[in-house]
Enzyme design. Structure first.
Site, mmCIF file in Angstrom:
data_model
loop_
_atom_site.group_PDB
_atom_site.id
_atom_site.type_symbol
_atom_site.label_atom_id
_atom_site.label_comp_id
_atom_site.label_asym_id
_atom_site.label_seq_id
_atom_site.Cartn_x
_atom_site.Cartn_y
_atom_site.Cartn_z
ATOM 1 N N TRP A 227 34.511 33.246 44.859
ATOM 2 C CA TRP A 227 35.668 33.902 44.212
ATOM 3 C C TRP A 227 36.136 33.116 43.003
ATOM 4 O O TRP A 227 36.867 33.630 42.158
ATOM 5 C CB TRP A 227 36.810 34.076 45.217
ATOM 6 C CG TRP A 227 37.538 32.815 45.611
ATOM 7 C CD1 TRP A 227 36.977 31.662 46.071
ATOM 8 C CD2 TRP A 227 38.949 32.578 45.560
ATOM 9 N NE1 TRP A 227 37.949 30.729 46.333
ATOM 10 C CE2 TRP A 227 39.173 31.263 46.032
ATOM 11 C CE3 TRP A 227 40.049 33.335 45.183
ATOM 12 C CZ2 TRP A 227 40.446 30.690 46.126
ATOM 13 C CZ3 TRP A 227 41.321 32.766 45.281
ATOM 14 C CH2 TRP A 227 41.513 31.459 45.745
ATOM 15 N N ASP A 228 35.697 31.859 42.902
ATOM 16 C CA ASP A 228 36.037 31.000 41.765
ATOM 17 C C ASP A 228 35.851 31.744 40.440
ATOM 18 O O ASP A 228 36.637 31.599 39.511
ATOM 19 C CB ASP A 228 35.124 29.770 41.729
ATOM 20 C CG ASP A 228 35.143 28.943 43.001
ATOM 21 O OD1 ASP A 228 35.344 29.515 44.075
ATOM 22 O OD2 ASP A 228 34.931 27.722 42.916
ATOM 23 N N GLU B 4 41.719 26.855 53.280
ATOM 24 C CA GLU B 4 40.632 26.898 54.271
ATOM 25 C C GLU B 4 40.878 26.020 55.497
ATOM 26 O O GLU B 4 40.029 25.952 56.382
ATOM 27 C CB GLU B 4 39.319 26.507 53.590
ATOM 28 C CG GLU B 4 38.889 27.535 52.565
ATOM 29 C CD GLU B 4 37.659 27.126 51.768
ATOM 30 O OE1 GLU B 4 37.409 25.912 51.623
ATOM 31 O OE2 GLU B 4 36.961 28.027 51.281
ATOM 32 N N GLN C 181 44.782 24.038 49.705
ATOM 33 C CA GLN C 181 44.884 24.436 48.301
ATOM 34 C C GLN C 181 45.926 25.537 48.156
ATOM 35 O O GLN C 181 46.352 26.133 49.145
ATOM 36 C CB GLN C 181 43.527 24.932 47.818
ATOM 37 C CG GLN C 181 43.027 26.168 48.520
ATOM 38 C CD GLN C 181 41.517 26.328 48.428
ATOM 39 O OE1 GLN C 181 40.789 25.824 49.262
ATOM 40 N NE2 GLN C 181 41.064 27.039 47.403
#
Ligand code: IFM
Length: 765
Positions: A327-328, A471, A586
């Site tokens: 998805w980056d 995550e 994150q």
């Protein structure tokens, strides 16, 4: 004074880790291949790699990963019989420079050996005009007369993480051109590297198959220069000629053109890239260099025209993370391309269209089976998921840990749909929608509809059992980010259907029939309304990251890390230390507040930033930019700047962990690079664009005199200069129409070839 167009190192550190990190910092690439920033005489041990974009291979049960080609750039000097290398010859001086202007790498090393001082210099680039081609100018000078040998050719000893991917290496000579061809292990396709030199001195003989040795008596103090051309072609290239013939032909053509002509054409391409994409920060050289370096990283990784390739999480710096696309790309890199270089955005999006079938296969086969398109967490050339169910190794037990990245990180489908729609909104170009983009969007909505759960008593759809961006917390319910992305996907699917029905009724009907989706469209309308997204608490403004998050143990990141038994220990998965706590890996809610910035107030943004920031470990390089952008938006510019510099410098300073668990993760971070651009332009520049206008509400960092950037909007181009108290917008002369800008809330239409200045006190000049 710092030259923001150059990255220079003045020392050579002879340890494997520094060599590895420098290999990342000084890498060059051209979208077709990457060449790590290693020295000419280095080999597999020093992690030289020529990594090929979009070419994947698997050996046995090991991870599939991109293929590294034989190194056509290899050259080593031999003086009085002794090979010279920075690894084992005394280095008196060393410098190396990466030129951002034209993506070239130079080194100069002065050695002392056998009582003689030898200077070796080289400069290399991977052609931006002819992406199969690499060109090197190499020179050697000895202070005393000496018997010199230059061993140069193609090094077939390849560094792989999970190889060897190339077998059956064969060497041939086509007149003066060397050729190494090899066959990939899985698809049995040919990878061919050809190499030729221009050097009018000495006697040449084969020394080791793919290398030649040129011997001559060197005069004291005289510089001998060699030009080297190498070309990589593969059977994955989809061109008419056989790979080996094509490689030889590329070298032959480049040799005939000569170094200067090849360099001039390459430089012209780079001048154009920078014309489109540069961002200038006046008043802060450190920020300028870091940002330019970040943009450079995106430009070297950008896929070549027509390839329909994407950019992987470690770009072309090697084989880390399986060379996979995450998805980056859509969430962190695409905005840069969309706003500056839309033709590259098209390639990235076409990659998702090209891999739609893989996403469909994943939906059908994952868990109980779903409908539509479930895009891979780690996507390679087919779109099937390369992520394993046990994706992280525990350094303590050496056992692989069950992670749910692959089966539960469902937000990726929505990230893709949002990206597809953004392209349409900002360019006004519906061709991608018609050529597969609409199909992607509808299939993503279909996936969420099959994944969502309708909770009757609450009359709402919920999304259960997922991982959000954070995550460390797996299998959670109603993750705010995921639910919002799914809701947006339904909205976009509805808007797509409406747009096509109105503007392209025939194509719309054909698509609806092809997908047999007519019955489902009303359900998407329902889901867009009834999908539950956790709301900000009316008193505190806080949004709970997922159900139950607020009940987790509150601890500090320091306390948590102090409990680690091994430095590389992973904090999530199963029994990970962060799992029972509020420490997140994150930006998650903060990421959502950036992505859907129009839906939340400044107060909500600030409250959540302040709550989640101390609890965020930034264990992913994707995280700091989200905190930078949001802090800029609610006006905490010092903190925004700190996070901006963190994301902008990650690759420049190569300060990152190189192991997660037992997995080697060292390489470049294009998502963070894209984040640096977003933090500068969206954060400090205050830019946000939609289908109706471009809004600019700058909040310039106090040390910056001005920030200048380009914007592509609806097929037109603009240059924007933001100063502390004024914004200047210039429309390119060739623009098609006046476009709507809104600066500090004031309408400021910009006509083709015109400039306008808007003062902070809202006077338009
Ligand atoms: O996509 C990211 C993820 O969000 C965090 N782990 C690394 C991945 C690749 O960059």
């Amino acid at each position: 004074m710092r030259d923001s167009w150059k990255i220079t190192g003045e020392t050579f550190s002879n340890d494997t880790e520094s060599i590895m990190r420098n290999g990342n910092i000084y890498q060059i690439a051209n979208g077709y291949m990457g060449y790590r920033g290693t020295l000419d005489e280095f080999g597999a041990e020093e992690r030289v790699a020529v990594t090929l974009a979009g070419v994947f291979d698997r050996v046995g049960d090991a991870w599939r990963e991109p293929v590294n080609a034989p190194n056509g750039g290899f050259t080593q000097v031999i003086i009085d019989g002794e090979p010279v290398s920075a690894r084992h010859t005394a280095v008196l001086r060393h410098s190396q420079t990466l030129n951002l202007r034209n993506a070239s790498f130079e080194r100069e090393t002065v050695y002392k050996t056998r009582g003689k001082t030898v200077t070796i210099a080289s400069s290399r680039f991977l052609s931006a005009q002819h992406p199969n081609l690499g060109v090197i100018r190499y020179s050697v000078r000895c202070d005393k007369a000496a018997d010199l040998g230059i061993s140069t050719g193609i090094d077939g000893n390849i560094w792989d993480l999970n190889g060897p991917h190339l077998g059956d290496l064969r060497t041939e000579r086509h007149e003066d051109i060397l050729l190494v061809s090899a066959v990939t292990s899985e698809a049995s396709k040919i990878v061919a590297v050809a190499e030729g030199i221009a050097f009018g001195v000495g006697r040449e003989r084969d020394c080791d198959g793919s290398l030649r040795l040129v011997e001559f008596a060197a005069e004291a103090g005289k510089t001998y220069s060699l030009t080297k051309f190498f070309a990589v072609h593969t059977e994955f290239d989809r061109i008419g000629l056989a790979a080996a013939d094509a490689a030889v032909e590329s070298v032959r053509r480049a040799k005939a053109l000569g170094y200067d002509a090849c360099l001039a054409a390459h430089n012209d391409c780079w001048a154009e890239k920078w014309r489109l994409c540069d961002v200038a920060i006046e008043g802060d050289e450190a920020a300028q260099q870091a940002l330019r370096y970040s943009i450079f990283q995106l430009l070297i990784a950008a896929p070549i025209a027509g390839s329909q390739n994407s950019i992987s999480a470690r770009a072309l710096s090697g084989q880390v993370y399986k060379g996979a696309i995450f998805w980056d790309t859509e969430m962190f890199m695409l905005p840069f391309f969309l706003h500056t270089y839309p033709e590259k955005a098209v390639e990235l999006l076409r990659y998702r269209i090209r891999t739609l079938d893989g996403a469909r296969r994943k939906a059908l086969t994952e868990g109980a089976g779903f409908k539509g398109a479930f895009y891979a967490w780690e996507s390679q050339e087919t779109g099937d998921d390369a992520c394993t169910y046990f994706n992280i190794g525990d350094p303590l037990t050496k056992r692989d840990l069950r992670t749910h990245f692959r089966d539960k990180q469902v937000h990726v489908s929505g990230d893709v749909a949002i990206a597809m729609w953004e392209y349409f909104k900002l360019t006004g170009d519906d061709s991608l929608l018609l050529q597969g983009g609409a199909e992607v969007i509808l299939e993503c909505a279909r996936f969420y509809y099959s994944y969502a759960y309708f909770k009757k008593d609450k009359n709402r759809y919920e999304i259960l059992d997922v991982i959000g961006p954070d995550e460390y917390h797996e299998r959670v319910n109603n993750n705010a980010f995921t639910n919002m992305v799914a809701k947006a996907t339904f909205e976009i699917a509805n808007a797509t259907a409406e747009y096509l029905a109105q503007n392209h009724p025939k194509a719309f009907r054909a698509l609806i029939d092809k997908l047999a989706i007519a019955q489902e469209l009303p359900l998407f309308v329902d889901a867009a309304k009834l999908l539950y997204v956790p709301e900000p608490d009316p008193k505190t403004g806080l949004i709970e990251q997922f159900e139950g998050y607020f009940n987790l143990t509150d601890t500090t990141i320091e306390e948590l890390k102090a409990k680690k038994i091994h430095p590389d220990e992973y904090l999530g998965a199963g029994q990970g230390l962060a799992v029972p706590t509020k420490v997140i890996k994150q930006a998650d809610v903060v990421m959502m507040l950036n992505l859907f910035k129009d839906r939340y107030s400044k107060e909500v943004k600030r409250a959540n930033w302040e709550y989640y920031e101390p609890r965020t470990e930034h264990g992913s390089s994707l995280s700091p930019c989200a905190y930078a952008m949001l802090a800029a938006e609610f006006g905490n510019l010092d903190v925004a700047y700190r996070y901006f510099m963190k994301t902008a410098k990650i690759d420049l300073e190569a300060r990152y962990n190189i192991y997660v668990g037992t997995t080697f993760t060292g390489g470049s971070h294009p998502a963070a690079n894209g984040g640096a651009w977003m933090a500068a332009v969206f954060g400090f520049g205050g830019v946000s664009a939609d289908e109706t206008h471009v809004a600019i509400a700058p909040r310039l960092y106090r040390n910056w005199k001005s920030l200048r950037f380009n914007l592509a909007y609806k097929g037109d181009s603009f240059t924007v200069t933001v100063a502390q108290d004024a914004v200047e917008i210039t429309g390119a002369a060739g623009n098609a129409a006046a476009r709507s800008f809104v600066v500090w809330g004031e309408a400021a239409p910009c006509a083709p070839g015109k400039s306008l200045v808007i003062k902070r006190d809202k006077k338009v000049a």
